[in-house]
Motif scaffolding. Sequence first.
Motif, PDB file in Angstrom:
ATOM      1  N   SER A 136      -5.480  -2.233 -13.572  1.00 43.28           N
ATOM      2  CA  SER A 136      -6.679  -2.943 -13.115  1.00 43.28           C
ATOM      3  C   SER A 136      -6.315  -4.193 -12.316  1.00 43.28           C
ATOM      4  CB  SER A 136      -7.545  -3.321 -14.317  1.00 43.28           C
ATOM      5  OG  SER A 136      -8.678  -4.042 -13.912  1.00 43.28           O
ATOM      6  N   PHE A 137      -5.273  -4.899 -12.766  1.00 40.06           N
ATOM      7  CA  PHE A 137      -4.850  -6.114 -12.065  1.00 40.06           C
ATOM      8  C   PHE A 137      -4.180  -5.806 -10.727  1.00 40.06           C
ATOM      9  CE2 PHE A 137      -1.235  -8.953 -11.138  1.00 40.06           C
ATOM     10  CZ  PHE A 137      -1.942 -10.120 -10.861  1.00 40.06           C
ATOM     11  N   ALA A 138      -3.360  -4.760 -10.703  1.00 43.59           N
ATOM     12  CA  ALA A 138      -2.483  -4.529  -9.546  1.00 43.59           C
ATOM     13  C   ALA A 138      -3.073  -3.616  -8.481  1.00 43.59           C
ATOM     14  CB  ALA A 138      -1.143  -3.951 -10.018  1.00 43.59           C
ATOM     15  N   CYS A 139      -4.114  -2.848  -8.801  1.00 43.43           N
ATOM     16  CA  CYS A 139      -4.633  -1.887  -7.829  1.00 43.43           C
ATOM     17  C   CYS A 139      -5.512  -2.572  -6.790  1.00 43.43           C
ATOM     18  CB  CYS A 139      -5.439  -0.798  -8.539  1.00 43.43           C
ATOM     19  SG  CYS A 139      -7.020  -1.371  -9.205  1.00 43.43           S
ATOM     20  N   PRO A 140      -5.693  -1.963  -5.611  1.00 43.26           N
ATOM     21  CA  PRO A 140      -6.634  -2.504  -4.618  1.00 43.26           C
ATOM     22  C   PRO A 140      -8.076  -2.273  -5.060  1.00 43.26           C
ATOM     23  CG  PRO A 140      -5.691  -0.439  -3.843  1.00 43.26           C
ATOM     24  CD  PRO A 140      -4.996  -0.759  -5.132  1.00 43.26           C
ATOM     25  N   LYS A 141      -9.024  -2.876  -4.340  1.00 44.26           N
ATOM     26  CA  LYS A 141     -10.448  -2.694  -4.655  1.00 44.26           C
ATOM     27  C   LYS A 141     -10.947  -1.436  -3.945  1.00 44.26           C
ATOM     28  CE  LYS A 141     -11.518  -7.567  -5.440  1.00 44.26           C
ATOM     29  NZ  LYS A 141     -12.320  -8.736  -5.008  1.00 44.26           N
ATOM     30  N   PHE A 147     -20.807   0.213  -7.871  1.00 46.22           N
ATOM     31  CA  PHE A 147     -19.640  -0.273  -7.126  1.00 46.22           C
ATOM     32  C   PHE A 147     -18.345  -0.070  -7.898  1.00 46.22           C
ATOM     33  CE2 PHE A 147     -20.672  -3.834  -9.806  1.00 46.22           C
ATOM     34  CZ  PHE A 147     -19.476  -4.475 -10.051  1.00 46.22           C
ATOM     35  N   LYS A 148     -18.430   0.185  -9.220  1.00 47.43           N
ATOM     36  CA  LYS A 148     -17.233   0.394 -10.030  1.00 47.43           C
ATOM     37  C   LYS A 148     -16.782   1.854 -10.057  1.00 47.43           C
ATOM     38  CE  LYS A 148     -17.911  -3.481 -13.239  1.00 47.43           C
ATOM     39  NZ  LYS A 148     -18.087  -3.856 -14.657  1.00 47.43           N
ATOM     40  N   GLU A 149     -17.610   2.757  -9.565  1.00 44.31           N
ATOM     41  CA  GLU A 149     -17.299   4.182  -9.676  1.00 44.31           C
ATOM     42  C   GLU A 149     -16.000   4.580  -8.982  1.00 44.31           C
ATOM     43  OE1 GLU A 149     -20.693   6.409  -8.445  1.00 44.31           O
ATOM     44  OE2 GLU A 149     -21.864   5.883 -10.221  1.00 44.31           O
ATOM     45  N   PRO A 150     -15.721   4.103  -7.744  1.00 39.20           N
ATOM     46  CA  PRO A 150     -14.428   4.470  -7.120  1.00 39.20           C
ATOM     47  C   PRO A 150     -13.232   4.007  -7.941  1.00 39.20           C
ATOM     48  CG  PRO A 150     -15.940   3.596  -5.480  1.00 39.20           C
ATOM     49  CD  PRO A 150     -16.574   3.344  -6.807  1.00 39.20           C
ATOM     50  N   TYR A 151     -13.308   2.791  -8.496  1.00 40.34           N
ATOM     51  CA  TYR A 151     -12.216   2.293  -9.341  1.00 40.34           C
ATOM     52  C   TYR A 151     -12.075   3.138 -10.594  1.00 40.34           C
ATOM     53  CZ  TYR A 151     -10.238  -0.392 -13.186  1.00 40.34           C
ATOM     54  OH  TYR A 151      -9.518  -0.765 -14.288  1.00 40.34           O
ATOM     55  N   GLN A 152     -13.191   3.464 -11.229  1.00 36.07           N
ATOM     56  CA  GLN A 152     -13.144   4.240 -12.470  1.00 36.07           C
ATOM     57  C   GLN A 152     -12.557   5.628 -12.241  1.00 36.07           C
ATOM     58  OE1 GLN A 152     -17.281   3.853 -13.512  1.00 36.07           O
ATOM     59  NE2 GLN A 152     -16.946   2.015 -14.761  1.00 36.07           N
ATOM     60  N   LEU A 153     -12.833   6.216 -11.078  1.00 38.32           N
ATOM     61  CA  LEU A 153     -12.274   7.527 -10.752  1.00 38.32           C
ATOM     62  C   LEU A 153     -10.759   7.454 -10.609  1.00 38.32           C
ATOM     63  CD1 LEU A 153     -12.608  10.498  -9.986  1.00 38.32           C
ATOM     64  CD2 LEU A 153     -13.018   9.764  -7.622  1.00 38.32           C
ATOM     65  N   GLN A 154     -10.263   6.431  -9.883  1.00 39.95           N
ATOM     66  CA  GLN A 154      -8.814   6.277  -9.701  1.00 39.95           C
ATOM     67  C   GLN A 154      -8.131   5.926 -11.017  1.00 39.95           C
ATOM     68  OE1 GLN A 154      -7.309   7.091  -6.835  1.00 39.95           O
ATOM     69  NE2 GLN A 154      -9.354   7.605  -6.074  1.00 39.95           N
ATOM     70  N   TYR A 182       0.820  -1.215   0.000  1.00 41.71           N
ATOM     71  CA  TYR A 182       0.000   0.000   0.000  1.00 41.71           C
ATOM     72  C   TYR A 182       0.855   1.266   0.000  1.00 41.71           C
ATOM     73  CZ  TYR A 182      -4.341  -2.572   0.380  1.00 41.71           C
ATOM     74  OH  TYR A 182      -5.410  -3.391   0.113  1.00 41.71           O
ATOM     75  N   VAL A 183       2.017   1.227   0.658  1.00 42.07           N
ATOM     76  CA  VAL A 183       2.921   2.382   0.592  1.00 42.07           C
ATOM     77  C   VAL A 183       3.421   2.565  -0.840  1.00 42.07           C
ATOM     78  CG1 VAL A 183       5.187   3.248   1.290  1.00 42.07           C
ATOM     79  CG2 VAL A 183       3.629   2.354   3.014  1.00 42.07           C
ATOM     80  N   GLY A 184       3.825   1.468  -1.481  1.00 43.71           N
ATOM     81  CA  GLY A 184       4.292   1.533  -2.869  1.00 43.71           C
ATOM     82  C   GLY A 184       3.218   2.058  -3.803  1.00 43.71           C
ATOM     83  N   PHE A 185       1.980   1.575  -3.616  1.00 41.44           N
ATOM     84  CA  PHE A 185       0.886   2.030  -4.472  1.00 41.44           C
ATOM     85  C   PHE A 185       0.584   3.513  -4.236  1.00 41.44           C
ATOM     86  CE2 PHE A 185      -3.558   2.708  -5.611  1.00 41.44           C
ATOM     87  CZ  PHE A 185      -3.565   2.196  -6.902  1.00 41.44           C
ATOM     88  N   ALA A 186       0.570   3.932  -2.961  1.00 38.48           N
ATOM     89  CA  ALA A 186       0.311   5.332  -2.648  1.00 38.48           C
ATOM     90  C   ALA A 186       1.383   6.237  -3.260  1.00 38.48           C
ATOM     91  CB  ALA A 186       0.250   5.532  -1.128  1.00 38.48           C
ATOM     92  N   TYR A 187       2.641   5.821  -3.172  1.00 34.07           N
ATOM     93  CA  TYR A 187       3.722   6.599  -3.785  1.00 34.07           C
ATOM     94  C   TYR A 187       3.501   6.720  -5.304  1.00 34.07           C
ATOM     95  CZ  TYR A 187       7.067   7.083   0.113  1.00 34.07           C
ATOM     96  OH  TYR A 187       7.710   7.450   1.264  1.00 34.07           O
ATOM     97  N   MET A 188       3.121   5.619  -5.936  1.00 32.27           N
ATOM     98  CA  MET A 188       2.910   5.649  -7.391  1.00 32.27           C
ATOM     99  C   MET A 188       1.809   6.638  -7.766  1.00 32.27           C
ATOM    100  SD  MET A 188       1.837   2.594 -10.032  1.00 32.27           S
ATOM    101  CE  MET A 188       0.059   2.885  -9.906  1.00 32.27           C
ATOM    102  N   MET A 189       0.700   6.614  -7.010  1.00 35.57           N
ATOM    103  CA  MET A 189      -0.421   7.501  -7.323  1.00 35.57           C
ATOM    104  C   MET A 189      -0.103   8.961  -7.009  1.00 35.57           C
ATOM    105  SD  MET A 189      -2.660   5.631  -8.742  1.00 35.57           S
ATOM    106  CE  MET A 189      -4.188   6.562  -8.749  1.00 35.57           C
ATOM    107  N   MET A 190       0.884   9.184  -6.136  1.00 41.70           N
ATOM    108  CA  MET A 190       1.321  10.559  -5.835  1.00 41.70           C
ATOM    109  C   MET A 190       2.464  11.003  -6.752  1.00 41.70           C
ATOM    110  SD  MET A 190       1.203  10.413  -1.657  1.00 41.70           S
ATOM    111  CE  MET A 190       1.596  12.147  -1.379  1.00 41.70           C
ATOM    112  N   LYS A 216       1.073  -8.766  -8.079  1.00 45.82           N
ATOM    113  CA  LYS A 216       0.570  -7.386  -8.140  1.00 45.82           C
ATOM    114  C   LYS A 216       1.704  -6.382  -8.016  1.00 45.82           C
ATOM    115  CE  LYS A 216      -4.204  -7.707  -6.503  1.00 45.82           C
ATOM    116  NZ  LYS A 216      -5.178  -7.103  -5.577  1.00 45.82           N
ATOM    117  N   MET A 217       2.617  -6.648  -7.085  1.00 48.48           N
ATOM    118  CA  MET A 217       3.700  -5.692  -6.844  1.00 48.48           C
ATOM    119  C   MET A 217       4.699  -5.671  -7.998  1.00 48.48           C
ATOM    120  SD  MET A 217       4.269  -5.676  -2.714  1.00 48.48           S
ATOM    121  CE  MET A 217       4.433  -7.439  -2.476  1.00 48.48           C
ATOM    122  N   TYR A 218       4.953  -6.827  -8.629  1.00 43.33           N
ATOM    123  CA  TYR A 218       5.812  -6.826  -9.817  1.00 43.33           C
ATOM    124  C   TYR A 218       5.165  -6.034 -10.951  1.00 43.33           C
ATOM    125  CZ  TYR A 218       9.765  -9.812  -8.637  1.00 43.33           C
ATOM    126  OH  TYR A 218      10.939 -10.293  -8.108  1.00 43.33           O
TER     127      TYR A 218
END
Length: 543
Positions: free
Chosen positions: A396-401, A419-426, A300-308, A348-350
Amino acid sequence: MSGAWASDIEPEYVPGYYGSYQDYDMSHTGDPRQDIEYERHYTTHSYIVPEVIKNFLIHFQKCINTKELAEIERSYDNGFNKLTERFFKNSAWPEADVVSPIVNHDKRFIILYKELYYRHVYARVSGGPSLAQRFESYYNYCALFNYILNAEGPVNLELPDQWLWDIIDEFIYQFQAFSIFRHKIANKTTEDEIELLKSNPKIWNVHSVLNVLHSLVEKSNINKQLEVYTSGGDPDSVAGEFGRNSLYKMLGYYSLVGLLRLHSLLGDYYQALKVLENIDFNKNSLYSKVPACQITKYYYVGFAYMMMRRYEDAIRTLSTILLYIQRTKTMFQNKTQLYDQISKMNDKMYTLLSICLVLYPMRIDESVHSHLREKYQDKMNRMQKGEKQEFETSFSFACPKFLSPVPPNYDSDGSVTMFKEPYQLQLLVFKEEVEQQILIPTIRSYLKLYTTMPISKLAAFMEMNEEELCTQLMCFKHKMKNLVWTKGPSCLEGEFQSASEVDFYIDKTMVHIADTKVARRYGDFFIRQFHKFDEIMRSLKSA
């Protein structure tokens, strides 16, 4: 904080208490608590518990009451799982009402048993939990956390670190599952279910979940402990009565990781990293002995860094944990379920690492890079060519739900996939970022071929006019400069740096290019070592 948490529970409901079957009308009422009792009356009152299960439960209860931590861990980690495979592979364990007489109506044990029971229902029972079971699991967590948080002093309970992590991890997972479930309006077949969801807005409410995690953090003084520990002091000096107790200390630490996960699921990446500001990722911690916790934290730290858009920090974080998994994977091979979870997180992390390296090329550990080339080179090649669909598929494969923190509009058309709206926004945020730098890999490949180059020539290669090219070159400069962590425990700290292997400046009509990173001369190193080896062999022969 514990008082605030307690007030979130419906006042007329006392967690863990149920009247006798005769207290309820023998028909479904729309109240999940009463409906559960109705179902139990006809499905469990004549249930015969196998003798081996009875013996296990009695032994498990005794270990918990006598605080034999090693034996609790053995029963939790091995005994429960082995009996599950033998008797309850695809069905639920006995209901709590059936188990209660076996353990002399030990309320505390029943709360812990129900935590395992509902976790098993979520994971293994065909069709997953019913709506009533989702409600009942929430009530049981209320009972468990109220017992821990509302005590005047530390409760007389010790549990293994793995179980404490699993409690926090499962608590957030069930909130996540409920949030997605209630947004899938199209799957609701009865008006009663929708009415039940409407009339119980506090069940699995995001404020309640956040309140629990913050209450555990505050009760344990874990942030003060981590701050002192990071500076080399004794954490017990600031822990307080509750923080010195292992149960509260570890629940506090795992709640920080839980908050990281929850804020990431809600798309608040700054706050996700903010809660970990007292955890030093570059120092081995006494507080994190559970591999699953470590992997979740780094993912989650790695993913947060990527999105920032802090790609260098994301790459460093992901490479660290992937190397850790490489070295410790054999430890999990005998634990099938854990091994499968870690393997999925590993993939996912790879995938996240491959995205980051395409957007921000830099050197990584050779063993991680080797595996990346072997398994993910084709994906990376397609992304480097600018194939947007490959970026989207990988994300889509690597992100959290992702989750929405608010209930859906239950009166809307059931065919709407809310239920897909949060994913579609990200995904939209990610695609916009990719769109801005989709040409950077191509520009980089041309710049690496020259030391000086006319702008007109590069524009011809890129099939665009010179004005558009200058915009893209400015984009290259901007995107290759990241905020990078350099020192201090906070994940949010850093300095602006560039890890690009090429740099350039524009002088009127010319682009002047220079290598900023000198490649390692592996061939020269090999030849030097070969000559040394040859000298050693000659000296041995002469001796």
